[in-house]
Design a protein around this motif. Structure first.
Motif, PDB file in Angstrom:
ATOM      1  N   GLU A 181      34.912  48.622  46.395  1.00 46.71           N
ATOM      2  CA  GLU A 181      34.637  48.926  44.925  1.00 46.71           C
ATOM      3  C   GLU A 181      34.346  47.636  43.987  1.00 46.71           C
ATOM      4  O   GLU A 181      34.933  46.676  44.097  1.00 46.71           O
ATOM      5  N   ILE A 182      33.576  47.857  43.061  1.00 47.28           N
ATOM      6  CA  ILE A 182      33.199  46.733  42.089  1.00 47.28           C
ATOM      7  C   ILE A 182      33.520  47.232  40.701  1.00 47.28           C
ATOM      8  O   ILE A 182      32.920  48.085  40.056  1.00 47.28           O
ATOM      9  N   ASP A 183      34.561  46.523  40.112  1.00 47.21           N
ATOM     10  CA  ASP A 183      35.140  46.861  38.857  1.00 47.21           C
ATOM     11  C   ASP A 183      34.399  45.964  37.787  1.00 47.21           C
ATOM     12  O   ASP A 183      34.859  44.976  37.884  1.00 47.21           O
ATOM     13  N   LEU A 184      33.446  46.605  37.084  1.00 47.66           N
ATOM     14  CA  LEU A 184      32.878  45.925  36.111  1.00 47.66           C
ATOM     15  C   LEU A 184      33.296  45.476  35.006  1.00 47.66           C
ATOM     16  O   LEU A 184      33.528  44.544  34.435  1.00 47.66           O
ATOM     17  N   GLY A 185      34.557  46.161  34.585  1.00 50.87           N
ATOM     18  CA  GLY A 185      35.602  45.841  33.568  1.00 50.87           C
ATOM     19  C   GLY A 185      36.457  44.905  33.928  1.00 50.87           C
ATOM     20  O   GLY A 185      36.476  43.916  32.889  1.00 50.87           O
ATOM     21  N   ALA A 186      37.093  44.689  35.128  1.00 54.85           N
ATOM     22  CA  ALA A 186      37.897  43.878  35.339  1.00 54.85           C
ATOM     23  C   ALA A 186      37.193  42.646  35.984  1.00 54.85           C
ATOM     24  O   ALA A 186      37.774  41.504  36.286  1.00 54.85           O
ATOM     25  N   ARG A 187      35.759  42.706  36.143  1.00 56.21           N
ATOM     26  CA  ARG A 187      34.953  41.650  36.745  1.00 56.21           C
ATOM     27  C   ARG A 187      35.649  41.329  38.111  1.00 56.21           C
ATOM     28  O   ARG A 187      35.989  40.098  38.620  1.00 56.21           O
ATOM     29  N   GLN A 188      35.703  42.268  38.972  1.00 54.73           N
ATOM     30  CA  GLN A 188      36.459  41.912  40.400  1.00 54.73           C
ATOM     31  C   GLN A 188      35.851  43.032  41.412  1.00 54.73           C
ATOM     32  O   GLN A 188      35.530  44.405  40.982  1.00 54.73           O
ATOM     33  N   ALA A 189      35.790  42.419  42.507  1.00 59.82           N
ATOM     34  CA  ALA A 189      35.133  43.305  43.793  1.00 59.82           C
ATOM     35  C   ALA A 189      36.418  43.076  44.477  1.00 59.82           C
ATOM     36  O   ALA A 189      37.358  42.464  44.762  1.00 59.82           O
ATOM     37  N   ARG A 190      36.561  44.798  45.293  1.00 60.67           N
ATOM     38  CA  ARG A 190      37.944  44.722  45.957  1.00 60.67           C
ATOM     39  C   ARG A 190      37.410  45.588  47.450  1.00 60.67           C
ATOM     40  O   ARG A 190      36.666  46.362  47.006  1.00 60.67           O
ATOM     41  N   LEU A 191      38.008  44.967  48.335  1.00 61.80           N
ATOM     42  CA  LEU A 191      37.792  45.823  49.822  1.00 61.80           C
ATOM     43  C   LEU A 191      39.258  46.257  49.899  1.00 61.80           C
ATOM     44  O   LEU A 191      40.216  45.604  50.348  1.00 61.80           O
ATOM     45  N   ASP A 192      39.239  47.649  50.432  1.00 60.98           N
ATOM     46  CA  ASP A 192      40.668  48.319  50.625  1.00 60.98           C
ATOM     47  C   ASP A 192      41.573  47.913  49.724  1.00 60.98           C
ATOM     48  O   ASP A 192      42.642  47.810  49.689  1.00 60.98           O
ATOM     49  N   GLY A 193      41.163  47.682  48.124  1.00 61.88           N
ATOM     50  CA  GLY A 193      42.264  47.554  47.238  1.00 61.88           C
ATOM     51  C   GLY A 193      42.557  46.189  46.940  1.00 61.88           C
ATOM     52  O   GLY A 193      43.017  45.729  46.099  1.00 61.88           O
ATOM     53  N   GLN A 194      42.144  45.405  47.861  1.00 61.34           N
ATOM     54  CA  GLN A 194      42.422  43.634  47.921  1.00 61.34           C
ATOM     55  C   GLN A 194      41.243  43.098  47.170  1.00 61.34           C
ATOM     56  O   GLN A 194      40.112  43.129  47.551  1.00 61.34           O
ATOM     57  N   PRO A 195      41.447  42.268  46.376  1.00 59.13           N
ATOM     58  CA  PRO A 195      40.419  41.422  45.669  1.00 59.13           C
ATOM     59  C   PRO A 195      39.924  40.594  46.547  1.00 59.13           C
ATOM     60  O   PRO A 195      40.272  39.878  47.396  1.00 59.13           O
ATOM     61  N   CYS A 196      38.263  40.532  46.510  1.00 60.14           N
ATOM     62  CA  CYS A 196      37.600  39.525  47.119  1.00 60.14           C
ATOM     63  C   CYS A 196      37.529  38.450  46.268  1.00 60.14           C
ATOM     64  O   CYS A 196      37.330  38.248  45.031  1.00 60.14           O
ATOM     65  N   ASP A 197      37.292  37.235  47.027  1.00 59.16           N
ATOM     66  CA  ASP A 197      37.445  35.670  46.610  1.00 59.16           C
ATOM     67  C   ASP A 197      35.637  35.515  46.241  1.00 59.16           C
ATOM     68  O   ASP A 197      35.139  34.865  46.819  1.00 59.16           O
ATOM     69  N   LEU A 198      35.485  35.747  45.063  1.00 62.52           N
ATOM     70  CA  LEU A 198      34.217  35.449  44.436  1.00 62.52           C
ATOM     71  C   LEU A 198      34.293  34.745  43.187  1.00 62.52           C
ATOM     72  O   LEU A 198      35.244  34.953  42.365  1.00 62.52           O
ATOM     73  N   THR A 199      33.334  33.731  42.736  1.00 63.47           N
ATOM     74  CA  THR A 199      33.250  33.132  41.619  1.00 63.47           C
ATOM     75  C   THR A 199      32.706  34.206  40.786  1.00 63.47           C
ATOM     76  O   THR A 199      31.973  34.922  40.931  1.00 63.47           O
ATOM     77  N   SER A 200      32.689  33.636  39.290  1.00 63.71           N
ATOM     78  CA  SER A 200      32.124  34.599  38.279  1.00 63.71           C
ATOM     79  C   SER A 200      30.692  34.741  38.569  1.00 63.71           C
ATOM     80  O   SER A 200      29.981  35.901  38.449  1.00 63.71           O
ATOM     81  N   HIS A 201      29.867  33.599  38.811  1.00 66.44           N
ATOM     82  CA  HIS A 201      28.579  34.103  39.282  1.00 66.44           C
ATOM     83  C   HIS A 201      28.076  34.821  40.369  1.00 66.44           C
ATOM     84  O   HIS A 201      27.362  35.671  40.419  1.00 66.44           O
ATOM     85  N   GLN A 202      29.077  34.963  41.462  1.00 63.18           N
ATOM     86  CA  GLN A 202      28.654  35.583  42.696  1.00 63.18           C
ATOM     87  C   GLN A 202      29.122  36.995  42.397  1.00 63.18           C
ATOM     88  O   GLN A 202      28.356  37.758  42.722  1.00 63.18           O
ATOM     89  N   PHE A 203      30.006  37.287  41.330  1.00 63.77           N
ATOM     90  CA  PHE A 203      30.575  38.481  41.270  1.00 63.77           C
ATOM     91  C   PHE A 203      28.903  39.121  40.115  1.00 63.77           C
ATOM     92  O   PHE A 203      28.558  40.319  40.444  1.00 63.77           O
TER      93      PHE A 203
END
Length: 241
Positions: free
Chosen positions: A139-161
């Motif tokens: 899931e890619i949460d645009l509001g939180a600016r966070q990608a999550r796999l099985d609910g766990q945050p993915c380690d992405l920089t701001s540009h990568q997101f």
């Protein structure tokens, strides 16, 4: 609110000129001439972005980049590398370690200013963007600016997101590097240095955990990249990267 920058560079003349120029353009700027001084400042004060030279008297800026990206407190700190090293390999290594942008010396002050502003824009939250893009376990949460796999945050920089979001908002559509650059609204990284390829590789490592999940970002040789729809993501015949 005025953005606060930390400049770590042992060139006192350059530091004075860059600091004065950025201050005239509305930024607060602190400086450090060594990695040790930079670490002390980062421990004692919050910063909105870091400008980091690679060749310093007490070590290599690449080592500090590793440290910053391994520390939860500084993992997402926007980081722009400033260096006299002009080889493409140096740029790629810096980006692979987690730098958001790279500016070789000598540089135009206006270009530095544009890149700093771009870094800070990408780091800003978007409070009105509350959509969540859902792709199976991802899931890619645009509001939180966070990608999550099985609910766990993915380690992405701001540009990568942002790069991931550009692709995920058009699933199934092949996008060239030029189209991606245009969609990133003027991000200053040059397409010719293959920095997009480096970031794509980092995104894949963060959001894919094969064989549990299918490939999401596929390479289309000679054309660009595509974010796979569910039915397409099982196809691994994209030619690789």
């Amino acid at each position: 609110m005025t953005s606060r920058l930390l400049l770590i560079d042992d060139d006192a003349r350059l530091t004075d000129m860059v600091g004065d120029y950025l201050r005239r353009n509305g930024f607060e700027v602190d400086s450090a001439g060594t990695l040790a001084q930079g670490r002390d400042r980062l421990r004692t004060a919050p910063y909105d972005a870091l400008l980091l030279d690679l060749m310093l008297p007490d070590g290599d800026g690449l080592d500090m980049t590793r440290e910053l990206r391994a520390n939860p407190r500084t993992r997402r700190l926007p980081l722009l590398m400033l260096t006299a090293r002009g080889e493409p390999t140096d740029r790629i290594v810096g980006l692979e370690l987690g730098a958001d942008d790279y500016l070789p010396k000598p540089f135009e002050p206006r270009e530095l200013l544009a890149r700093v502003k771009a870094l800070l824009r990408r780091a800003l939250p978007e409070p009105q963007a509350d959509d969540v893009l859902q792709f199976g376990r991802l899931e890619i949460d645009l509001g939180a600016r966070q990608a999550r796999l099985d609910g766990q945050p993915c380690d992405l920089t701001s540009h990568q997101f942002e790069l991931l979001t550009v692709l995920a908002q058009s699933p199934g559509r092949v996008m060239s590097r030029d189209q991606i650059m245009d969609a990133l609204k003027g991000h200053p990284l040059e397409a010719f240095d293959r920095s997009i390829d480096v970031h794509i590789s980092r995104i894949r490592a963060a959001i894919e955990d094969e064989p549990k999940s299918p490939r999401r970002v596929l390479t289309v040789r000679g054309a660009g990249y595509v974010f796979a729809r569910k039915q397409d993501s099982q196809d691994s015949s994209d030619g690789g990267f």
